[in-house]
Design a protein around this motif. Structure first.
Motif, PDB file in Angstrom:
ATOM      1  N   LEU A 199       4.316   9.984  -8.750  1.00  0.00           N
ATOM      2  CA  LEU A 199       3.744   8.831  -8.067  1.00  0.00           C
ATOM      3  C   LEU A 199       2.914   7.957  -9.000  1.00  0.00           C
ATOM      4  N   TRP A 215      -1.987   7.131  -6.090  1.00  0.00           N
ATOM      5  CA  TRP A 215      -1.163   7.328  -4.903  1.00  0.00           C
ATOM      6  C   TRP A 215      -1.097   8.816  -4.567  1.00  0.00           C
ATOM      7  N   ARG A 216      -0.814   9.099  -3.313  1.00  0.00           N
ATOM      8  CA  ARG A 216      -0.543  10.456  -2.859  1.00  0.00           C
ATOM      9  C   ARG A 216       0.571  10.381  -1.830  1.00  0.00           C
ATOM     10  N   GLY A 248       1.556   6.533  -0.995  1.00  0.00           N
ATOM     11  CA  GLY A 248       0.811   5.324  -1.302  1.00  0.00           C
ATOM     12  C   GLY A 248      -0.685   5.532  -1.193  1.00  0.00           C
ATOM     13  N   ASP A 249      -1.369   4.458  -0.859  1.00  0.00           N
ATOM     14  CA  ASP A 249      -2.821   4.457  -0.665  1.00  0.00           C
ATOM     15  C   ASP A 249      -3.055   4.249   0.826  1.00  0.00           C
ATOM     16  N   TRP A 273       0.804  -1.221   0.000  1.00  0.00           N
ATOM     17  CA  TRP A 273       0.000   0.000   0.000  1.00  0.00           C
ATOM     18  C   TRP A 273       0.842   1.278   0.000  1.00  0.00           C
ATOM     19  N   GLY A 274       2.186   1.161  -0.010  1.00  0.00           N
ATOM     20  CA  GLY A 274       2.959   2.388  -0.054  1.00  0.00           C
ATOM     21  C   GLY A 274       4.419   2.223   0.305  1.00  0.00           C
TER      22      GLY A 274
END
Length: 494
Positions: free
Chosen positions: A158, A162-163, A192-193, A132-133
């Motif tokens: 990214l 994603w952020r 990530g998420d 997830w990141g």
């Protein structure tokens, strides 16, 4: 996402445009492209050389040959016309065949292989990748040049959806600005998420980024905890943290991710935690304790601090005391959980420390010994903090407490950049509870042990040492609903 070759070509083109348009620029720019499939962070830095040496931070990763440089791959340097210049690697970093004032691009990859190595308790800033990141601290990715850079830009390229949450000042979507090299490296980000939330108070911002199954699901619980602890500390201390001259304390990032164990650390002013959501009650309690403890260091440790390591017991142990008070006042732990933690974590570590009864808490608070003697410093310091609070409250008939000591230190030293001395500390305690200096001389600055059971009895509880355990309970003859001194200290009954 750009390929490695295209990314380098784009950086060269940008350098050429900048050089043509303005002749030169002192702007320092880092662009991070995260490739989760390859487990790498591709970094492109653009800067004007102050000298011909490139280096990466030396703090942390001491167990690995070359430290953070061990994870740097394929470092290339080009001048503004796109020409690649020679780079020679050494134990001190890299030497480039370009001189002061030359505008260059530096391209390299950071291999996210940190978890292949053993890391000491506190995880030491190790970067990691999850489904997830990706998490990293600044010191793990930033190849730098010179010592006096300011206004450093950091931006991220990214994957879709994603952020990123970063500890620097936000300047736009997925972009940030660091004040200087120290701000660049004593930092962290998670991309990530994930779930996130933030609180602001009097120009101070607290941001959380929480990720992973079973952890992100606790967003509401963490949000309530963070809001309550922030409010408790600000009310207790009379204001938000005060940064020493030349530094800032206006933003704190807390990153919490799922892991197999529970651990945490502070990088700069920011907190990284690994949490096992399947862990037992003690594991869950410790995760909340870690956050609240490290957060309180923004006051006791960052805003004001001792001038000598010998007073680390107050910075660490007394911070434990206020951590517990904050968790009790916000309802994060029950009274029974508090009693169990006092014995199962703190008393056991204290009495089993090999310095117990042989060396002073102050002596083992210095340097590397602090972590080797966690029980003495963090446990013994906590117990002495409780004893001092009880003594002050009894002497003043409840008019004053240890709160007055710690608030006074914050008022007088917070943000000054000057540390308080042993006399600054002990004289304040002695003034509120005469006789305290003798107690401190015996069991903090001497090898005596802290009589925590007696102090808790003075606070109105039934406490004893039995079969090597600190047994704490309510007195059987205390009427239901009647508060005792302990309740004034820790926020009342459940």
């Amino acid at each position: 996402m750009m390929t490695h070759t295209l990314r380098i070509a784009s950086a060269v083109l940008l350098l050429s445009v900048l050089a043509f348009a303005s002749g030169t620029t002192d702007k320092t720019i880092y662009t991070l492209e995260i490739d989760p499939e390859r487990n790498v962070i591709e970094v492109s830095a653009e800067l004007t050389l102050e000298d011909n040496r490139l280096y990466i931070a030396e703090i942390g990763a001491s167990q690995i040959p070359k430290r953070w440089a061990a994870f740097v791959r394929d470092l290339q340097v080009r001048i503004s016309n796109g020409q690649r210049v020679e780079v020679v690697e050494s134990d001190e970093g890299w030497t480039v065949s370009a001189g002061k004032g030359e505008r260059v691009s530096i391209d390299y990859a950071i291999a996210l292989e940190h978890e292949k190595f053993e890391w000491p308790p506190g995880i030491d800033g190790a970067a990691y990748a999850r489904e997830w990141g990706v998490f990293s601290v600044g010191r793990a990715f930033a190849v730098m040049n010179g010592e006096n850079r300011t206004g450093i830009d950091i931006s991220f390229d990214l994957p879709k959806d994603w952020r990123v949450s970063g500890s620097w000042r936000s300047t736009g979507e997925n972009s940030f600005s660091a004040d200087n090299n120290n701000d660049l490296t004593e930092s962290m980000f998670f991309a990530g998420d994930y779930k996130s939330f933030r609180f602001q108070r009097d120009g101070f911002e607290l941001e959380f980024a929480i990720g992973g199954p079973g952890v992100a699901d606790q967003e509401t619980e963490f949000s309530n905890l963070a809001k309550g602890v922030l409010e408790y500390y600000v009310t207790l201390m009379g204001g938000v943290p005060k940064p020493p001259p030349g530094s800032r304390l206006d933003k704190v990032l807390v990153v919490i991710n799922k892991g197999d164990t529970t651990d945490g650390e502070v990088i700069g002013n920011h907190i990284s935690m690994i949490m096992n959501p399947s862990g037992g009650l003690m594991s869950q309690t410790i995760s909340r304790f870690l956050f609240a403890h490290e957060f309180f260091h923004l006051w006791n440790g960052k805003s004001f601090f001792p001038e000598s390591f010998s007073e680390e017991w107050f910075k660490e142990g007394v911070s434990n005391f206020y951590t517990i008070k904050a968790l009790r006042n916000t309802g994060a732990i029950s009274e029974q959980e508090l009693f169990e933690v006092m014995n199962g974590l703190f008393y056991q570590r204290y009495r089993q420390d090999d310095a117990f009864g042989k060396r002073s808490i102050s002596e083992v608070s210095s340097g590397d010994e602090k972590h080797a003697h966690w029980g003495m410093v963090y446990g013994g310091g906590l117990f002495e903090g409780i004893c001092r609070d009880v003594a002050i409250r009894k002497k003043s008939r409840g008019e004053q407490s240890l709160d007055d000591v710690i608030k006074g230190l914050f008022s007088d030293f917070g943000g000054s950049g000057s540390g308080y001395s042993r006399n600054d500390l002990t004289s304040r305690i002695e003034k509120l509870a005469p006789g305290s200096v003798e107690d401190l001389r015996e069991r903090v600055y001497g090898a005596g042990t802290v009589p925590i059971d007696a102090c808790l009895r003075d606070a109105g509880l039934d406490a004893s040492i039995s079969d090597g355990n600190l047994v704490i309970k309510r007195k059987a003859d205390t009427p239901v609903g009647e508060e005792v001194l302990f309740d004034e200290m820790f926020g009342g009954r459940d």
